[in-house]
Design a protein around this motif. Structure first.
Motif, short mmCIF file in Angstrom:
data_model
loop_
_atom_site.label_atom_id
_atom_site.label_comp_id
_atom_site.label_asym_id
_atom_site.label_seq_id
_atom_site.Cartn_x
_atom_site.Cartn_y
_atom_site.Cartn_z
N ALA A 1 31.74 34.78 35.97
CA ALA A 1 30.30 34.55 36.14
C ALA A 1 29.61 35.85 36.50
N VAL A 2 28.31 35.89 36.28
CA VAL A 2 27.52 37.07 36.62
C VAL A 2 26.10 36.62 36.96
N ILE A 3 25.46 37.40 37.84
CA ILE A 3 24.07 37.14 38.19
C ILE A 3 23.29 38.44 38.10
N ASP A 4 22.16 38.38 37.44
CA ASP A 4 21.31 39.54 37.25
C ASP A 4 20.63 39.91 38.57
N TYR A 5 20.48 41.21 38.83
CA TYR A 5 19.93 41.63 40.12
C TYR A 5 18.43 41.46 40.23
N ARG A 6 17.74 41.34 39.09
CA ARG A 6 16.29 41.22 39.15
C ARG A 6 15.84 39.77 39.03
N ALA A 7 16.13 39.18 37.89
CA ALA A 7 15.63 37.83 37.60
C ALA A 7 16.53 36.73 38.17
N GLY A 8 17.74 37.09 38.53
CA GLY A 8 18.64 36.08 39.05
C GLY A 8 19.27 35.20 37.98
N ASN A 9 19.15 35.60 36.72
CA ASN A 9 19.79 34.83 35.65
C ASN A 9 21.30 34.82 35.85
N THR A 10 21.89 33.69 35.55
CA THR A 10 23.34 33.56 35.69
C THR A 10 23.97 33.19 34.34
N TYR A 11 25.16 33.68 34.15
CA TYR A 11 25.93 33.37 32.95
C TYR A 11 27.37 33.07 33.38
N TYR A 12 27.99 32.15 32.65
CA TYR A 12 29.31 31.68 33.04
C TYR A 12 30.26 31.67 31.85
N ALA A 13 31.53 31.81 32.16
CA ALA A 13 32.55 31.58 31.15
C ALA A 13 32.57 30.10 30.80
N ASP A 14 32.90 29.79 29.57
CA ASP A 14 32.92 28.39 29.15
C ASP A 14 33.87 27.56 29.99
N SER A 15 34.95 28.16 30.43
CA SER A 15 35.98 27.43 31.16
C SER A 15 35.52 26.96 32.54
N VAL A 16 34.44 27.55 33.06
CA VAL A 16 33.97 27.17 34.40
C VAL A 16 32.58 26.58 34.38
N LYS A 17 31.94 26.59 33.25
CA LYS A 17 30.58 26.09 33.15
C LYS A 17 30.52 24.64 33.58
N GLY A 18 29.54 24.34 34.44
CA GLY A 18 29.40 22.99 34.95
C GLY A 18 30.20 22.72 36.22
N ARG A 19 31.13 23.60 36.55
CA ARG A 19 31.94 23.42 37.77
C ARG A 19 31.66 24.51 38.79
N PHE A 20 31.39 25.73 38.32
CA PHE A 20 31.16 26.86 39.20
C PHE A 20 29.68 27.21 39.19
N THR A 21 29.19 27.66 40.34
CA THR A 21 27.80 28.09 40.46
C THR A 21 27.76 29.40 41.23
N MET A 22 27.09 30.37 40.65
CA MET A 22 26.95 31.65 41.32
C MET A 22 25.54 31.79 41.86
N SER A 23 25.43 32.35 43.06
CA SER A 23 24.12 32.57 43.68
C SER A 23 24.16 33.86 44.47
#
Length: 127
Positions: A48-70
């Motif tokens: 997973a990754v989170i953008d430093y400005r807008a806070g957009n997050t992106y996830y690997a397909d294998s964790v999408k829906g289970r993991f949340t980054m903040s």
């Protein structure tokens, strides 16, 4: 930028864990932050990754829906909330910092994008 990851442990399948990564040093708040993991005997992979400005997050397909980054910018800390853990999630988890903004057009899944890495925290999931 120095990164300190924590929060790993031994859990059962279906349980939850929250990983933390504290960033310190100059310009720490200007870095996008990612999580990668390395299962035993395998390559390190993007989680997973989170953008430093807008806070957009992106996830690997294998964790999408289970993991949340903040992130908590005031504390220079990012979190990875991991729910419904599976044995396949067992790995050493690393946080990493990238000086680039993250968007869908960026190869945010590539380790080459990240300049700084934490020491890793072990996550073990028993079935």
């Amino acid at each position: 930028v120095q990164l300190q990851a924590s929060g790993g442990g031994l859990v059962q399948a279906g349980d939850s864990l929250r990983l933390s990564c504290v960033a310190s040093g100059r310009a720490a708040r200007s870095y996008s932050m990612g999580w990668f993991r390395q299962p035993p005997g395998k390559e390190r992979e993007f989680v997973a990754v989170i953008d430093y400005r807008a806070g957009n997050t992106y996830y690997a397909d294998s964790v999408k829906g289970r993991f949340t980054m903040s992130r908590d910018n005031a504390k220079h800390t990012v979190y990875l909330q991991m729910n419904r853990l599976e044995p396949e999630d067992a790995a050493v988890y690393y946080c990493a910092a990238s000086p680039f903004p993250i968007n869908s057009g960026r190869d945010y899944y590539s380790r080459r994008l990240y300049d700084y890495w934490g020491q890793g925290t072990q996550v073990t999931v028993s079935s």
